[in-house]
Structure formats: structure tokens, C-alpha cells
Write a protein that holds these residues in place. Structure first.
Motif, PDB file in Angstrom:
ATOM      1  N   GLY A  92       0.804  -1.228   0.000  1.00 12.81           N
ATOM      2  CA  GLY A  92       0.000   0.000   0.000  1.00 12.81           C
ATOM      3  C   GLY A  92       0.832   1.271   0.000  1.00 12.81           C
ATOM      4  O   GLY A  92       0.404   2.290   0.549  1.00 12.81           O
ATOM      5  N   GLN A 107      -7.029   2.791  -3.869  1.00 19.09           N
ATOM      6  CA  GLN A 107      -6.649   2.113  -2.628  1.00 19.09           C
ATOM      7  C   GLN A 107      -7.905   1.565  -1.967  1.00 19.09           C
ATOM      8  O   GLN A 107      -8.858   2.301  -1.714  1.00 19.09           O
ATOM      9  CB  GLN A 107      -5.911   3.059  -1.681  1.00 19.09           C
ATOM     10  N   LEU A 108      -7.900   0.285  -1.706  1.00 19.88           N
ATOM     11  CA  LEU A 108      -9.070  -0.355  -1.107  1.00 19.88           C
ATOM     12  C   LEU A 108      -9.001  -0.248   0.417  1.00 19.88           C
ATOM     13  O   LEU A 108      -7.925  -0.259   1.001  1.00 19.88           O
ATOM     14  CB  LEU A 108      -9.126  -1.835  -1.502  1.00 19.88           C
ATOM     15  N   HIS A 109     -10.187  -0.158   0.997  1.00 15.83           N
ATOM     16  CA  HIS A 109     -10.248  -0.114   2.462  1.00 15.83           C
ATOM     17  C   HIS A 109     -11.167  -1.215   2.945  1.00 15.83           C
ATOM     18  O   HIS A 109     -12.150  -1.524   2.287  1.00 15.83           O
ATOM     19  CB  HIS A 109     -10.724   1.265   2.910  1.00 15.83           C
ATOM     20  N   PRO A 110     -10.883  -1.857   4.064  1.00 13.98           N
ATOM     21  CA  PRO A 110      -9.822  -1.516   5.007  1.00 13.98           C
ATOM     22  C   PRO A 110      -8.467  -2.168   4.714  1.00 13.98           C
ATOM     23  O   PRO A 110      -7.524  -1.932   5.458  1.00 13.98           O
ATOM     24  CB  PRO A 110     -10.376  -2.072   6.326  1.00 13.98           C
ATOM     25  N   SER A 111      -8.334  -2.947   3.635  1.00 19.14           N
ATOM     26  CA  SER A 111      -7.081  -3.700   3.455  1.00 19.14           C
ATOM     27  C   SER A 111      -5.872  -2.798   3.181  1.00 19.14           C
ATOM     28  O   SER A 111      -4.755  -3.148   3.497  1.00 19.14           O
ATOM     29  CB  SER A 111      -7.236  -4.702   2.311  1.00 19.14           C
ATOM     30  N   GLY A 112      -6.108  -1.625   2.556  1.00 21.72           N
ATOM     31  CA  GLY A 112      -5.005  -0.731   2.228  1.00 21.72           C
ATOM     32  C   GLY A 112      -4.288  -1.104   0.944  1.00 21.72           C
ATOM     33  O   GLY A 112      -3.401  -0.401   0.482  1.00 21.72           O
ATOM     34  N   VAL A 113      -4.689  -2.224   0.351  1.00 20.38           N
ATOM     35  CA  VAL A 113      -4.083  -2.679  -0.901  1.00 20.38           C
ATOM     36  C   VAL A 113      -4.518  -1.747  -2.038  1.00 20.38           C
ATOM     37  O   VAL A 113      -5.628  -1.221  -2.027  1.00 20.38           O
ATOM     38  CB  VAL A 113      -4.533  -4.134  -1.176  1.00 20.38           C
TER      39      VAL A 113
ATOM     40  N   ASP B  59       2.358   5.131   6.588  1.00 17.29           N
ATOM     41  CA  ASP B  59       1.609   5.552   5.403  1.00 17.29           C
ATOM     42  C   ASP B  59       1.284   4.368   4.488  1.00 17.29           C
ATOM     43  O   ASP B  59       0.393   4.452   3.657  1.00 17.29           O
ATOM     44  CB  ASP B  59       2.413   6.607   4.632  1.00 17.29           C
ATOM     45  N   ALA B  60       2.028   3.285   4.609  1.00 16.23           N
ATOM     46  CA  ALA B  60       1.806   2.107   3.763  1.00 16.23           C
ATOM     47  C   ALA B  60       0.818   1.189   4.467  1.00 16.23           C
ATOM     48  O   ALA B  60       1.189   0.238   5.150  1.00 16.23           O
ATOM     49  CB  ALA B  60       3.124   1.391   3.488  1.00 16.23           C
ATOM     50  N   GLU B  61      -0.456   1.495   4.235  1.00 15.38           N
ATOM     51  CA  GLU B  61      -1.528   0.863   5.001  1.00 15.38           C
ATOM     52  C   GLU B  61      -1.529  -0.666   4.940  1.00 15.38           C
ATOM     53  O   GLU B  61      -1.625  -1.344   5.971  1.00 15.38           O
ATOM     54  CB  GLU B  61      -2.850   1.382   4.437  1.00 15.38           C
ATOM     55  N   ALA B  62      -1.414  -1.201   3.735  1.00 14.21           N
ATOM     56  CA  ALA B  62      -1.497  -2.661   3.606  1.00 14.21           C
ATOM     57  C   ALA B  62      -0.325  -3.332   4.317  1.00 14.21           C
ATOM     58  O   ALA B  62      -0.454  -4.430   4.847  1.00 14.21           O
ATOM     59  CB  ALA B  62      -1.523  -3.055   2.133  1.00 14.21           C
ATOM     60  N   GLY B  63       0.820  -2.664   4.320  1.00 13.22           N
ATOM     61  CA  GLY B  63       1.982  -3.203   5.018  1.00 13.22           C
ATOM     62  C   GLY B  63       1.779  -3.186   6.526  1.00 13.22           C
ATOM     63  O   GLY B  63       2.231  -4.088   7.226  1.00 13.22           O
ATOM     64  N   HIS B  65      -0.947  -3.659   8.047  1.00  8.20           N
ATOM     65  CA  HIS B  65      -1.814  -4.770   8.439  1.00  8.20           C
ATOM     66  C   HIS B  65      -1.046  -6.088   8.486  1.00  8.20           C
ATOM     67  O   HIS B  65      -1.472  -7.037   9.126  1.00  8.20           O
ATOM     68  CB  HIS B  65      -2.979  -4.923   7.444  1.00  8.20           C
TER      69      HIS B  65
END
Ligand code: SF4
Ligand code: SF4
Lengths: 178, 288
Positions: A92, A107-113, B59-63, B65
């Protein structure tokens, strides 16, 4: 090997958003996240002006800038030319969002991918046809193999002289009739 | 906008960290007696870099998680972000070791210092190339941006270190003419490079011109002129330039202390504002 691409005929598109909703359904997206974005362009000259609907999604660029910058190699291209994101690798960082010149990434939520159109790729194959193509009420979308001169898409591109949206901005695989 | 203040902070802290390390190495060579200032630079370097990296990861949301994913960051050497990770993998341990040695009052070996200096330069430059290679944004996609970022990084690192030198060891600091001179010269070069970049971006494309316009006359103008140009460039140039080129003697008054603190802080604020503005004001090329 096939080289998948799409043709979008803006002259046939009525701007009903059915493709976008079908895409959201099949990808499980909430209403405020979408892989297809609509742009309205003013066309013609007075007094014959009209608003052209231009649906824009990932162009599956052959020289995909999003893939070049992706630090984790989460973004990759299949042998059949479909640009995909490995959701288990993506951190992300949004570098791909910055690099994509078509604002195609979300950017998808909540995954952040960070994801985008993937031609409804499922189990090693693209959708046959992808949801947006199957659902289009006016037949404005055609999906197929750009390397097969006998395919419907190739014949239609040749007949209508369809072009990528933005010249040589990238080597896009979505062609537009405008 | 894709990135926001968090990434601007990261770009600033990484640059200032590199600048502080280089300043410390410079002070160690030229002014071996200025212990406090050298130690300050050695400590600022890892602390700034660590805070910056933390912000980058947040800031790197998926990371966040699934933090194990950050390991994948090394996989694409064709990406400037991956290159940055390589540089940081060298820089961060080196500046940590240097800081620890300094705390334990052991001299930092020359070879370690050199690895640190070179990797610090790479880190500072990479923060510029990170944006510089993105074709979609004319404000970023030019050859001058990385140079601007390196100069501003040196300047900010020097300012952070000087600020501490100024407060803790003023008498010595006022004698360090080379440091002061470099500071003035860096401000001047940064101003020229910034100006050049804006002229080139402005003439390159309509989107570039619109970005430049938003900086100098549009929505970002107050921050651009107030935070970057006046506080970050002109004020420090005059404040440091006055003793260096006009009076030519060390200052001792309290007024000058306060003024100098304002000058150094101005450089730091300007360094952050520069990156914030570059991140925020960039407009993408039109595709329709
Ligand atoms: S359109 Fe954007 S997201 Fe799709 S392949 Fe091209 S650069 Fe990547
Ligand atoms: S957000 Fe994900 S897909 Fe995009 S560049 Fe970063 S890691 Fe790659």
C-alpha cells in the motif's frame, strides 16, 4: 499466447454506469470505490455540441509504469498481457498510484491494498467476457485477443480506426472509438 | 493527491538525517575540538531517519496490516523505492553504529565514516529520484528536483546540527567559519536551483505551468513565499551572511543568538515546506 485488450465505443456509451456497478459487484467494492471512472468531455462545435462519456479503467499498459515503480513486485503482468496486483504482496505504498497516468488505481479499504481493473481475472484466465463487457446495455464494449486478426475486437478496431485514449502516453491496450 | 504530509515529513527527515551525518563527518575532520556539535550530528542522523521510516511505514496501510510484507520491498531493483531501501539498509546501521561509538566516546573509524557519507548522499539523492522518475507529474519529473533535494537535505542537516551547536557550545560555533560559509552558500545555491526548476517546469507543459502557478500565485503561494522563500531561504541567507561577509567577526550578543536560532529554524521549516509543496502542488499530465 493471447494478448488481451478492450475496445470502448464512446459513441455507443450512454453513460448509464452499469459497467461500473457490475465491476463493483464482482469485485466486492463499496459504492465509493470503483475501478471504472467516468469523464465527460465536451465535443463538437457550436451549435452541434454534445457531452462525450469516457469510461476509464486500467489500460493494461504494455510498458506499465505502475509495474516499473512497484517496489515489492506486487504488480506484475501475466503472459497474456493482463496487469495484475498480488494482494498478498502489496504494502500500500501508493507509488503505483502516483505513476499511473490514467488515475486508474484505487486504494481499497480496510485492506489498504492498491487495486484496479484486472479484466475479471480469475483462476489464470480473464473473464469471458469481463463483467463490464457482459453487462454493457449498448454493446459499447468488446473484449478479446489483440493478436488474433480474426477476433471481433481486432476487426472492430480496424473498421473504426479506434485509438488508445492518450496517444503514446503509455502503450495502452484499451482502444477507444470517439 | 496520492501522497500527503506524512510522506513530506519522511522526505524531509531522511534528507535532514543524511545532511546531519555529513555535517558531523565534516566537523569531525575540520574542527576536531567541536565535540558537542559533532555528537549532535551523529545523534540526529539515526533519530531523524528512524522517525522518518516509521512515518513511511505508517503511510503504507497494507503493510501495516501485515508487516512481514515489508520484506518484499527489496524485490524490484528497477524501482527507485527498492533502491532507496538498499541505501537505507546500509545507511541506517552505519549511522547507528557511528552514534553508539560516539556515545561510548570511541572514535569513529574513517572507513565507516566514508561508507556513511556515501550512503547518506545516496539516501538524500534517492528521495529526489523517488519523485523524479514519475512521468505523470511534471513538477517532479525533471532532472533538477533530485539536485534541489540533495542541496536542501545538506542545508537542513547542517541547520539541525548547527542549532544544537549554537545552543550548547556557542563560543566554538561562532568560530566555525567554514560551517557558516557553507550554510550561506547552500542557501544561495538552493534558491538558484529552485528558481531554475520552476522556470523549466513552467515552460515544459501546461500541467507543469499550472503547478508552478499554484505555487507562486495560487493556493500554495502564502506557504511558498512565506515558509520557503522568506523563512527558508532569504532570512537564513541574510542572517548567516551578515557575519560571514559583512562584519567578519564572531557574534557574542544575545540578540544575535536569537536571530541565529531563527535563521537555523527557518532552514528547517523551509526544508519541510519545500517537500510538502512539491508533494502537494504536483498536477498530473492530462490524458483526455
Ligand atoms: S493504466 Fe495505470 S494501472 Fe493500468 S497498467 Fe497502465 S499504469 Fe498500470
Ligand atoms: S501500492 Fe502495492 S501495488 Fe502499488 S506500488 Fe506499492 S506495493 Fe506495488
Amino acid at each position: 499466447m493471447a494478448r488481451y485488450g478492450m475496445l470502448i465505443d464512446t459513441k455507443k456509451c450512454v453513460g448509464c454506469y452499469a459497467c461500473r456497478i457490475a465491476c463493483q459487484m464482482i469485485n466486492g467494492l463499496p459504492s465509493d470505490e470503483a475501478f471504472i471512472k467516468f469523464y465527460e468531455e465536451e465535443q463538437g462545435s457550436y451549435p452541434n455540441v454534445y457531452a462525450e462519456n469516457v469510461p476509464v479503467q486500467c489500460m493494461h499498459c504494455e510498458d506499465a509504469p505502475c509495474q516499473t515503480v512497484c517496489p515489492t513486485t506486487a504488480t506484475y503482468t501475466t503472459d497474456s498481457g493482463v496487469v495484475l496486483v498480488d494482494e498478498k504482496k502489496c504494502i500500500g505504498c501508493k507509488y503505483c498510484m502516483a505513476a499511473c497516468p490514467y488515475n486508474a488505481r484505487v486504494q481499497l479499504h480496510p485492506s489498504g491494498v492498491v487495486e484496479k481493473c484486472r479484466f475479471c481475472w480469475y483462476e489464470g484466465e480473464p473473464g469471458n467476457p469481463p463483467a463490464c463487457v457482459g453487462t454493457c446495455i449498448s454493446g459499447a464494449r468488446i473484449f478479446g485477443d489483440l493478436d488474433d486478426p480474426e477476433s471481433e475486437i481486432c476487426k472492430e478496431i480496424a473498421r473504426t480506426n479506434a485509438q488508445p485514449l492518450a496517444g503514446d502516453l503509455t502503450r495502452a491496450k484499451i482502444y477507444y472509438v470517439r | 493527491m496520492v501522497w500527503g504530509p506524512m510522506i513530506a515529513w519522511y522526505l524531509f527527515l531522511a534528507g535532514a538525517s543524511a545532511g546531519a551525518f555529513i555535517t558531523a563527518a565534516f566537523v569531525a575532520r575540520k574542527y576536531p575540538d567541536s565535540v558537542k556539535m559533532r555528537v549532535a550530528g551523529r545523534l540526529i542522523a539515526p533519530v531523524f531517519m528512524a522517525i522518518g521510516l516509521l512515518l513511511l511505514m505508517l503511510d503504507a496501510e497494507a503493510g501495516m496490516h501485515d508487516p512481514l510484507r515489508f520484506v518484499y520491498l527489496v524485490l524490484n531493483p528497477g524501482s527507485v523505492m527498492t533502491l532507496g531501501v538498499y541505501f537505507i539498509c546500509i545507511y541506517m546501521p552505519v549511522c547507528l553504529i557511528a552514534a553508539i561509538l560516539e556515545i561510548r566516546k570511541t572514535p569513529v573509524p574513517g572507513w565507516l565514516d566514508w561508507i556513511g557519507i556515501i550512503s547518506a548522499f545516496c539516501v538524500a539523492a534517492y528521495t529526489g529520484f523517488l519523485l523524479g522518475v514519475v512521468h505523470a507529474y511534471p513538477l517532479w519529473n525533471n532532472a533538477i528536483l533530485p539536485i534541489l533535494f540533495v542541496i536542501s537535505a545538506l542545508s537542513a542537516g547542517l541547520a539541525a546540527t548547527s542549532l544544537i551547536g549554537l545552543i550548547t557550545d556557542r563560543e566554538r560555533f561562532e568560530q566555525m567559519w567554514l560551517v557558516k560559509k557553507s550554510h550561506v552558500i547552500l542557501s544561495a545555491i538552493e534558491a538558484i536551483v529552485l528558481f531554475t526548476m520552476l522556470v523549466i517546469v513552467n515552460s515544459g507543459s501546461p500541467e507543469g505551468a499550472a503547478s508552478v502557478h499554484s505555487l507562486i500565485a495560487g493556493q500554495y503561494a502564502p506557504l511558498f513565499w512565506g515558509g520557503l522563500v522568506i523563512l527558508g531561504l532569504i532570512a537564513p541567507f541574510m542572517i548567516e551572511g551578515y557575519p560571514v561577509f559583512i562584519t567578519k567577526k564572531p557574534e557574542t550578543s544575545t540578540t544575535s543568538l536569537v536571530v541565529s536560532i531563527i535563521g537555523e529554524s527557518g532552514v528547517l521549516i523551509g526544508g519541510f515546506v519545500l517537500r510538502l509543496l512539491i508533494v502537494l502542488a504536483a498536477l498530473p499530465v492530462a490524458f483526455l
